[in-house]
Design a protein around this motif. Structure first.
Motif, short mmCIF file in Angstrom:
data_model
loop_
_atom_site.label_atom_id
_atom_site.label_comp_id
_atom_site.label_asym_id
_atom_site.label_seq_id
_atom_site.Cartn_x
_atom_site.Cartn_y
_atom_site.Cartn_z
N THR A 1 -12.07 -0.94 -0.94
CA THR A 1 -11.00 -0.13 -1.46
C THR A 1 -11.50 1.30 -1.57
O THR A 1 -12.65 1.51 -1.56
CB THR A 1 -10.51 -0.83 -2.85
N ILE A 41 -13.33 -6.99 -1.25
CA ILE A 41 -12.31 -6.12 -0.40
C ILE A 41 -12.52 -4.64 -0.50
O ILE A 41 -13.14 -4.12 -1.42
CB ILE A 41 -10.90 -6.38 -1.00
N ASP A 94 -0.76 -4.36 3.69
CA ASP A 94 -1.73 -3.31 3.49
C ASP A 94 -3.56 -3.59 3.30
O ASP A 94 -4.15 -2.62 2.90
CB ASP A 94 -1.55 -2.14 2.43
N VAL A 95 -3.65 -4.81 3.36
CA VAL A 95 -4.90 -5.39 3.44
C VAL A 95 -5.08 -5.81 4.90
O VAL A 95 -4.35 -6.56 5.39
CB VAL A 95 -5.06 -6.75 2.54
N ASP A 126 -0.44 -9.43 1.95
CA ASP A 126 -0.22 -8.17 1.79
C ASP A 126 -0.35 -7.17 3.09
O ASP A 126 -1.47 -7.23 3.66
CB ASP A 126 -1.00 -7.52 0.88
N LYS A 138 -12.77 -7.45 4.77
CA LYS A 138 -11.40 -6.91 4.58
C LYS A 138 -11.42 -5.67 4.03
O LYS A 138 -12.54 -5.34 3.15
CB LYS A 138 -10.53 -8.07 4.05
N HIS A 139 -10.22 -4.85 3.99
CA HIS A 139 -10.14 -3.51 3.36
C HIS A 139 -8.99 -3.07 3.31
O HIS A 139 -7.99 -3.63 4.00
CB HIS A 139 -11.11 -2.37 4.09
N THR A 140 -8.75 -2.10 2.36
CA THR A 140 -7.16 -1.79 2.25
C THR A 140 -6.82 -0.76 3.28
O THR A 140 -7.83 0.07 3.86
CB THR A 140 -7.05 -0.98 0.90
#
Length: 333
Positions: A23, A21, A303-304, A301, A109-111
Motif C-alpha cells: 500500500t 499487501i 483495486d487490489v 476488490d 499483492k499491492h493496491t
C-alpha cells in the motif's frame, strides 16, 4: 580523535509488521523526507551452484509415478543334449519405486494506488516484488538440490529421497533383489582424503558387482568435494611425490582424478562420480510437472492487484546407484 573512534553495538533485529499487501502507507517512509536515500540490502545471489548439474532433467504428469525394475538372474548354460528338456532364462521383478512431484506456490499483492504513485516517485517496488517471486522459486530448487546432496552419504538425520532398495544414495549393507546374492556397499570408510583412501575407492569401483552377482567394474570419472577440502585435493593432485611422506615415494594419485569443489556441499563427505550425468545409469532426476510461471490473481476488490508463482516438481531416484555413485564421510578439517 574520538570523533573517528566508534564502539560496535549490535542493532536489534528488525521485525516485519503490517499486512502482506503493498500500500502507499507501507511505502510512505521510502518516498517522504524521513529518509534522504533509499538503498537495497545487499542480497545474496540466487544461483543453483553446479550441484543441480549432477541431476538429469525429466517430466512427469502424475503426482506419483511407480517405476518397476526388471532383474536378470545369475543362470549359466547347462549341459543339455538335443531332444532333452530345454531350460529357459528366468527374469524377475525388482523393487517398485515411487517418484513424487509436489506443488509450490507463492503470491504478491499491492493496491492500484501504489502503482499510480510509484511512477511519479520513481520507486519500482511492484516490479521488484514480482522479480522476487521468481527468485523464491530458484531459491526453492537450490535448497532442494543442496539438501539432496548434503544428505546423500550415510546421513544421520534421514534423507530427502531413498533409492529403490530403500537405502540412501551412498550406504552400507545394501540388499540385492536377486535372492542368494550377497549384500553390497557403495559407502567408503570414514577418513581423510589421502592417496590411500583414493586408491581404496578406485579399487572398490573395479571390483563392484551387479545385482545378480556378476562383475560390474566401474571407474572414477570425477570427485566432488566440499570447498573446504580443496587445498588438500589440490596438493594430492599436483604433487608428483607423496606429500605426506619424506617425499621419497611417488604419489599414485597425482594427476589421476578430476576434482570439482562445491561451496554448497556443507556435509563432510566426498562423492565419487562413476559415469556421465546424462548416461542411462544415472537415475537421479529432477522431474517437472509444471515449470515456474506467474499469473494474475483476481481479487474481489478490483483495486487490489496480485501475481502468483506456481510450479510442481520433485526429485526421484529411479535406478540403482551402484554404477553411478560412491561416497564416504570425511573427518572434519
Amino acid at each position: 580523535m574520538s570523533l573517528f573512534t566508534k564502539t560496535s553495538s549490535a542493532n536489534t533485529r528488525l521485525v516485519s509488521s503490517g499486512s502482506d499487501i503493498g500500500t502507499p502507507a507501507r511505502i510512505k517512509s521510502y518516498i517522504n523526507a524521513y529518509y534522504t536515500t533509499l538503498t537495497d540490502e545487499l542480497n545474496g545471489m540466487i544461483d543453483t551452484d553446479n550441484l543441480i548439474g549432477l541431476l538429469k532433467g525429466g517430466t512427469q504428469t502424475k503426482d506419483a509415478e511407480v517405476i518397476k525394475m526388471k532383474v536378470k538372474g545369475n543362470s549359466v548354460a547347462p549341459l543339455n543334449e538335443d531332444g532333452s528338456d530345454l531350460r529357459f532364462l528366468n527374469f524377475g521383478e525388482g523393487w517398485a519405486h515411487t517418484v513424487n512431484v509436489y506443488p509450490y506456490r507463492l503470491g504478491v499483492k499491492h493496491t492500484r494506488h501504489l502503482e499510480e504513485i510509484e511512477s511519479a516517485e520513481d520507486v519500482n517496488s511492484v516490479m521488484q516484488e514480482v522479480r522476487e517471486l521468481f527468485d523464491s522459486g530458484e531459491r526453492t530448487i537450490k535448497f532442494m538440490v543442496n539438501d539432496l546432496w548434503n544428505r546423500a552419504v550415510d546421513p544421520t538425520s534421514g534423507a530427502q529421497v531413498l533409492c529403490p532398495d530403500g537405502m540412501y544414495i551412498c550406504d552400507n549393507d545394501r540388499p540385492n533383489p536377486v535372492q542368494g546374492v550377497a549384500d553390497w556397499s557403495n559407502l567408503e570408510a570414514l577418513g581423510d582424503i589421502t592417496e590411500d583412501s583414493l586408491f581404496t575407492a578406485d579399487l572398490n569401483c573395479a571390483f563392484q558387482t551387479a545385482h545378480n552377482g556378476d562383475d560390474l567394474p566401474t571407474s572414477i570419472q570425477k570427485i566432488h568435494i566440499p570447498k573446504g577440502y580443496s587445498q588438500v585435493t589440490w596438493q594430492l593432485d599436483k604433487s608428483k611425490k607423496d606429500p605426506t611422506s619424506g617425499m621419497n615415494t611417488a604419489n599414485w594419485a597425482a594427476g589421476r582424478f578430476a576434482f570439482e569443489e562445491h561451496k554448497e556441499l556443507t556435509a563432510n563427505a566426498i562423492l565419487y562420480q562413476l559415469a556421465d550425468v546424462g548416461s542411462d545409469v544415472n537415475g537421479l532426476e529432477l522431474r517437472w510437472a509444471v515449470r515456474p510461471g506467474t499469473a494474475p490473481i483476481n481479487f474481489e476488490d478490483p483495486d487490489v492487484i496480485g501475481q502468483r508463482l506456481r510450479f510442481r516438481c520433485g526429485i526421484g531416484i529411479t535406478k540403482d546407484p551402484r554404477a553411478m555413485w560412491r561416497g564416504g564421510k570425511l573427518n572434519a578439517i
